[in-house]
Write an enzyme that holds these catalytic residues in place. Sequence first.
Site, PDB file in Angstrom:
ATOM      1  N   GLY A  31      38.233  70.283  55.245  1.00 55.48           N
ATOM      2  CA  GLY A  31      38.444  69.762  53.898  1.00 55.48           C
ATOM      3  C   GLY A  31      39.541  68.735  53.790  1.00 55.48           C
ATOM      4  O   GLY A  31      39.992  68.179  54.778  1.00 55.48           O
ATOM      5  N   LEU A  33      39.015  65.905  52.225  1.00 50.35           N
ATOM      6  CA  LEU A  33      38.115  64.915  52.827  1.00 50.35           C
ATOM      7  C   LEU A  33      38.641  63.485  52.737  1.00 50.35           C
ATOM      8  O   LEU A  33      39.299  63.103  51.788  1.00 50.35           O
ATOM      9  CB  LEU A  33      36.740  64.991  52.145  1.00 50.35           C
ATOM     10  CG  LEU A  33      36.039  66.350  52.218  1.00 50.35           C
ATOM     11  CD1 LEU A  33      34.692  66.286  51.497  1.00 50.35           C
ATOM     12  CD2 LEU A  33      35.845  66.800  53.667  1.00 50.35           C
ATOM     13  N   GLY A  36      36.859  59.534  57.339  1.00 55.44           N
ATOM     14  CA  GLY A  36      36.427  60.011  58.663  1.00 55.44           C
ATOM     15  C   GLY A  36      35.345  61.078  58.501  1.00 55.44           C
ATOM     16  O   GLY A  36      34.304  61.045  59.166  1.00 55.44           O
ATOM     17  N   HIS A  37      35.606  62.043  57.597  1.00 57.95           N
ATOM     18  CA  HIS A  37      34.606  63.087  57.334  1.00 57.95           C
ATOM     19  C   HIS A  37      33.321  62.468  56.783  1.00 57.95           C
ATOM     20  O   HIS A  37      32.212  62.878  57.126  1.00 57.95           O
ATOM     21  CB  HIS A  37      35.144  64.088  56.294  1.00 57.95           C
ATOM     22  CG  HIS A  37      36.386  64.814  56.719  1.00 57.95           C
ATOM     23  ND1 HIS A  37      37.576  64.666  56.065  1.00 57.95           N
ATOM     24  CD2 HIS A  37      36.610  65.719  57.712  1.00 57.95           C
ATOM     25  CE1 HIS A  37      38.503  65.446  56.624  1.00 57.95           C
ATOM     26  NE2 HIS A  37      37.938  66.088  57.630  1.00 57.95           N
ATOM     27  N   GLY A 147      33.951  64.314  65.155  1.00 53.68           N
ATOM     28  CA  GLY A 147      34.657  63.047  65.300  1.00 53.68           C
ATOM     29  C   GLY A 147      35.356  62.942  66.644  1.00 53.68           C
ATOM     30  O   GLY A 147      35.956  63.904  67.122  1.00 53.68           O
ATOM     31  N   ASP A 150      39.141  63.808  67.445  1.00 57.81           N
ATOM     32  CA  ASP A 150      39.452  65.078  68.107  1.00 57.81           C
ATOM     33  C   ASP A 150      38.602  65.148  69.375  1.00 57.81           C
ATOM     34  O   ASP A 150      37.683  65.965  69.481  1.00 57.81           O
ATOM     35  CB  ASP A 150      39.158  66.234  67.157  1.00 57.81           C
ATOM     36  CG  ASP A 150      39.960  66.116  65.878  1.00 57.81           C
ATOM     37  OD1 ASP A 150      41.153  66.416  65.906  1.00 57.81           O
ATOM     38  OD2 ASP A 150      39.412  65.666  64.848  1.00 57.81           O
ATOM     39  N   GLN A 153      38.158  68.341  71.266  1.00 55.02           N
ATOM     40  CA  GLN A 153      37.233  69.240  70.560  1.00 55.02           C
ATOM     41  C   GLN A 153      35.783  68.878  70.912  1.00 55.02           C
ATOM     42  O   GLN A 153      34.954  69.754  71.160  1.00 55.02           O
ATOM     43  CB  GLN A 153      37.477  69.137  69.059  1.00 55.02           C
ATOM     44  CG  GLN A 153      36.552  69.963  68.216  1.00 55.02           C
ATOM     45  CD  GLN A 153      37.054  70.079  66.782  1.00 55.02           C
ATOM     46  OE1 GLN A 153      37.797  70.991  66.453  1.00 55.02           O
ATOM     47  NE2 GLN A 153      36.650  69.158  65.932  1.00 55.02           N
ATOM     48  N   SER A 185      43.287  60.903  58.749  1.00 58.47           N
ATOM     49  CA  SER A 185      43.511  62.326  58.987  1.00 58.47           C
ATOM     50  C   SER A 185      43.994  62.975  57.698  1.00 58.47           C
ATOM     51  O   SER A 185      44.733  62.354  56.926  1.00 58.47           O
ATOM     52  CB  SER A 185      44.578  62.502  60.080  1.00 58.47           C
ATOM     53  OG  SER A 185      45.083  63.812  60.051  1.00 58.47           O
ATOM     54  N   ARG A 187      46.126  65.086  57.518  1.00 58.74           N
ATOM     55  CA  ARG A 187      47.570  65.298  57.639  1.00 58.74           C
ATOM     56  C   ARG A 187      48.381  64.032  57.340  1.00 58.74           C
ATOM     57  O   ARG A 187      49.607  64.114  57.233  1.00 58.74           O
ATOM     58  CB  ARG A 187      47.907  65.827  59.035  1.00 58.74           C
ATOM     59  CG  ARG A 187      47.415  67.262  59.266  1.00 58.74           C
ATOM     60  CD  ARG A 187      47.798  67.760  60.645  1.00 58.74           C
ATOM     61  NE  ARG A 187      47.607  69.191  60.798  1.00 58.74           N
ATOM     62  CZ  ARG A 187      46.613  69.737  61.508  1.00 58.74           C
ATOM     63  NH1 ARG A 187      45.709  68.969  62.097  1.00 58.74           N
ATOM     64  NH2 ARG A 187      46.522  71.053  61.609  1.00 58.74           N
TER      65      ARG A 187
HETATM   66  P1  AMP Z   1      38.983  68.394  60.269  1.00 61.53           P
HETATM   67  O1  AMP Z   1      38.698  68.545  58.823  1.00 61.53           O
HETATM   68  O2  AMP Z   1      40.262  67.670  60.563  1.00 61.53           O
HETATM   69  O3  AMP Z   1      38.813  69.673  61.053  1.00 61.53           O
HETATM   70  O4  AMP Z   1      37.850  67.428  60.823  1.00 61.53           O
HETATM   71  C1  AMP Z   1      36.509  67.727  60.649  1.00 61.53           C
HETATM   72  C2  AMP Z   1      35.684  66.778  61.463  1.00 61.53           C
HETATM   73  O5  AMP Z   1      35.946  65.433  61.043  1.00 61.53           O
HETATM   74  C3  AMP Z   1      35.999  66.833  62.960  1.00 61.53           C
HETATM   75  O6  AMP Z   1      34.809  66.683  63.704  1.00 61.53           O
HETATM   76  C4  AMP Z   1      36.904  65.660  63.134  1.00 61.53           C
HETATM   77  O7  AMP Z   1      36.916  65.141  64.445  1.00 61.53           O
HETATM   78  C5  AMP Z   1      36.284  64.668  62.176  1.00 61.53           C
HETATM   79  N1  AMP Z   1      37.265  63.630  61.838  1.00 61.53           N
HETATM   80  C6  AMP Z   1      38.533  63.824  61.386  1.00 61.53           C
HETATM   81  N2  AMP Z   1      39.161  62.642  61.246  1.00 61.53           N
HETATM   82  C7  AMP Z   1      38.277  61.686  61.626  1.00 61.53           C
HETATM   83  C8  AMP Z   1      38.323  60.269  61.703  1.00 61.53           C
HETATM   84  N3  AMP Z   1      39.405  59.584  61.381  1.00 61.53           N
HETATM   85  N4  AMP Z   1      37.210  59.614  62.142  1.00 61.53           N
HETATM   86  C9  AMP Z   1      36.088  60.290  62.484  1.00 61.53           C
HETATM   87  N5  AMP Z   1      35.986  61.638  62.424  1.00 61.53           N
HETATM   88  C10 AMP Z   1      37.056  62.326  61.999  1.00 61.53           C
END
Ligand code: AMP
Length: 290
Positions: A31, A33, A36-37, A147, A150, A153, A185, A187
């Site tokens: 979340g 969002l 990237g998401h 993504g 990560d 991952q 991100s 964060r």
């Molecule tokens: P998270 O919410 O941070 O756990 O991310 C959820 C998904 O979104 C994961 O597959 C991440 O790798 C992907 N993700 C996060 N940031 C980005 C980004 N800047 N570009 C592409 N995918 C992303």
Amino acid sequence: MEIITSTKAMQARALQLKKQGITIGFAPTMGYLHDGHIKLVKQSLENNDITVMSIFVNPLQFGPGEDFDAYPRDVKRDQKLAEEAGVNILFLPERADVYPNEPSFEINVLKRTDVLCGRSRPGHFNGVATILIKLFNIMLPDNVYFGLKDAQQVAVVDSLIKDFNFPIQLIPVETEREEDGLARSSRNVYLSEEERVHAPHLYKGLKKAADAIQNGETNPATVIHIVEDYIKTNTNGEIDYIEILSFPNLEQLKQLHGKIIIALAVKFSKARLIDNIILETQIGSRNFEV
Ligand code: AMP
């Protein structure tokens, strides 16, 4: 957009869709969002009949002293963004529903985790693998979108799908960046104004490394020094790691060859940021599936 909050209801819905021969694309998230998401969603919408997104801040993948409690959350805002992006089903489970009992099993990821974030965050990928096994069984997806921001991952999920014979295709998605190069991100909201100015230098440092490699540098230590000097000169962040490894196997290389990842993690006052570049070196290129 349909919102489902119970694991039972979500699985029943997924089973119903499968019976109708409907393909399911799935993007798991925590979340808060951002674009990237949304990029994962857009890609899923192109390749599947139905796109499901989950939002769940998984306690199992946070270590003691990490930011589980402080992790940014805004479900209302996320619902709006997910709907606008075209998500068909948003899965928002509660912790007590996902983890109702003391677990009888423990997932221990043996490979691709003794480096990068796996080394700095012991147990993190065990938590990631555990929630993904559950979510894959609940969601029954045909395609899953992760993504490359990560990248470790992605490498672990690649092994998870292969080792456990999940009938799922992994689709890695390129990192979405701000205009100044900072990887998006959740964060990033925790960066101070000054840190936000410094943060794009993480990617710039990685690009310096990529340039050196493309200009023929094959010694990993030399390339790491280039990035280290650049980050130390241009940011006030504390370097957690800078590593260059094979990708997706994440093995140390004496000399750079084939497909490689240059990855880093840098701690700022309230946020630890990660970023990477994956590239194919000129020497001994081999094709990997990821
Ligand atoms: P998270 O919410 O941070 O756990 O991310 C959820 C998904 O979104 C994961 O597959 C991440 O790798 C992907 N993700 C996060 N940031 C980005 C980004 N800047 N570009 C592409 N995918 C992303």
